[in-house]
Write a protein that holds these residues in place. Structure first.
Motif, PDB file in Angstrom:
ATOM      1  N   THR A  18      10.324  11.050   1.021  1.00  0.00           N
ATOM      2  CA  THR A  18       9.453  10.663  -0.098  1.00  0.00           C
ATOM      3  C   THR A  18      10.173   9.705  -1.042  1.00  0.00           C
ATOM      4  O   THR A  18       9.638   8.674  -1.442  1.00  0.00           O
ATOM      5  CB  THR A  18       8.980  11.909  -0.865  1.00  0.00           C
ATOM      6  N   VAL A  19      11.408  10.051  -1.389  1.00  0.00           N
ATOM      7  CA  VAL A  19      12.176   9.208  -2.316  1.00  0.00           C
ATOM      8  C   VAL A  19      12.536   7.877  -1.654  1.00  0.00           C
ATOM      9  O   VAL A  19      12.460   6.820  -2.289  1.00  0.00           O
ATOM     10  CB  VAL A  19      13.430   9.954  -2.826  1.00  0.00           C
ATOM     11  N   ALA A  20      12.901   7.907  -0.383  1.00  0.00           N
ATOM     12  CA  ALA A  20      13.218   6.663   0.331  1.00  0.00           C
ATOM     13  C   ALA A  20      12.010   5.731   0.336  1.00  0.00           C
ATOM     14  O   ALA A  20      12.149   4.525   0.095  1.00  0.00           O
ATOM     15  CB  ALA A  20      13.679   6.971   1.753  1.00  0.00           C
ATOM     16  N   ASP A  21      10.837   6.299   0.587  1.00  0.00           N
ATOM     17  CA  ASP A  21       9.616   5.484   0.555  1.00  0.00           C
ATOM     18  C   ASP A  21       9.369   4.929  -0.845  1.00  0.00           C
ATOM     19  O   ASP A  21       9.013   3.761  -1.008  1.00  0.00           O
ATOM     20  CB  ASP A  21       8.409   6.294   1.012  1.00  0.00           C
ATOM     21  N   LEU A  22       9.555   5.765  -1.849  1.00  0.00           N
ATOM     22  CA  LEU A  22       9.353   5.348  -3.231  1.00  0.00           C
ATOM     23  C   LEU A  22      10.268   4.185  -3.590  1.00  0.00           C
ATOM     24  O   LEU A  22       9.856   3.226  -4.253  1.00  0.00           O
ATOM     25  CB  LEU A  22       9.606   6.538  -4.164  1.00  0.00           C
ATOM     26  N   LEU A  23      11.520   4.280  -3.153  1.00  0.00           N
ATOM     27  CA  LEU A  23      12.504   3.233  -3.461  1.00  0.00           C
ATOM     28  C   LEU A  23      12.431   2.056  -2.502  1.00  0.00           C
ATOM     29  O   LEU A  23      13.140   1.060  -2.694  1.00  0.00           O
ATOM     30  CB  LEU A  23      13.920   3.826  -3.419  1.00  0.00           C
ATOM     31  N   GLU A  24      11.606   2.208  -1.470  1.00  0.00           N
ATOM     32  CA  GLU A  24      11.512   1.187  -0.423  1.00  0.00           C
ATOM     33  C   GLU A  24      12.870   0.918   0.205  1.00  0.00           C
ATOM     34  O   GLU A  24      13.274  -0.218   0.439  1.00  0.00           O
ATOM     35  CB  GLU A  24      10.874  -0.095  -0.969  1.00  0.00           C
ATOM     36  N   ASP A  25      13.586   2.020   0.475  1.00  0.00           N
ATOM     37  CA  ASP A  25      14.902   1.975   1.110  1.00  0.00           C
ATOM     38  C   ASP A  25      14.869   2.838   2.361  1.00  0.00           C
ATOM     39  O   ASP A  25      13.980   3.667   2.543  1.00  0.00           O
ATOM     40  CB  ASP A  25      15.987   2.529   0.174  1.00  0.00           C
ATOM     41  N   ASP A  26      15.883   2.667   3.197  1.00  0.00           N
ATOM     42  CA  ASP A  26      16.014   3.565   4.340  1.00  0.00           C
ATOM     43  C   ASP A  26      16.691   4.856   3.885  1.00  0.00           C
ATOM     44  O   ASP A  26      17.181   4.954   2.747  1.00  0.00           O
ATOM     45  CB  ASP A  26      16.804   2.884   5.474  1.00  0.00           C
ATOM     46  N   ARG A  27      16.699   5.852   4.741  1.00  0.00           N
ATOM     47  CA  ARG A  27      17.262   7.158   4.377  1.00  0.00           C
ATOM     48  C   ARG A  27      18.745   7.061   4.026  1.00  0.00           C
ATOM     49  O   ARG A  27      19.199   7.676   3.065  1.00  0.00           O
ATOM     50  CB  ARG A  27      17.070   8.167   5.503  1.00  0.00           C
TER      51      ARG A  27
END
Length: 100
Positions: A18-27
Motif C-alpha cells: 500500500t505504501v509503495a503504491d502511495l509513494l509510486e516506488d517499488d518495495r
C-alpha cells in the motif's frame, strides 16, 4: 550494496504494498525509506529519553539523535522537553555551542 532479508506477516506485506503504491516506488525503495526514517526516529526517541532523565546534556543528546545541536533544540522545543540539567551542564553546552 549489501542485501538483508526479513520475514513479514501478511498484514505487514499488504501495508508495504500500500505504501509503495502511495509513494509510486517499488518495495525495495519503500523498505529503504522506511528503514531510514524508522532508524532516525528510534535514535531521536532514545536521545529524548536519556535527555529527559538528565543522563545526557544537549550536545550528547544531539549526537545520539544524529542531529546538529540546532536541530536537536528544534526537536526539544517541538516535544516540549524538560531536563534535570545542572548549571554546569548548561555552561558546558553554551561553551560547546560557541565553538560551533
Amino acid at each position: 550494496m549489501p542485501t538483508i532479508s526479513a520475514r513479514l506477516s501478511e498484514a505487514e506485506l499488504e501495508e508495504l504494498e500500500t505504501v509503495a503504491d502511495l509513494l509510486e516506488d517499488d518495495r525495495s525503495t519503500t523498505i529503504r525509506k522506511a528503514l531510514e526514517e524508522g532508524l532516525q526516529e528510534l535514535r531521536i526517541r532514545e536521545a529524548v529519553g536519556r535527555y529527559q532523565q538528565g543522563d545526557v546534556a544537549v550536545n550528547e543528546a544531539a549526537r545520539l539523535a544524529g542531529l546538529s545541536v540546532a536541530e536537536w533544540l528544534d526537536v526539544a522545543r517541538e516535544r516540549n522537553l524538560t531536563t534535570q540539567l545542572s548549571a554546569a551542564d548548561l555552561r558546558r553546552d553554551a561553551d560547546n555551542a560557541q565553538e560551533l
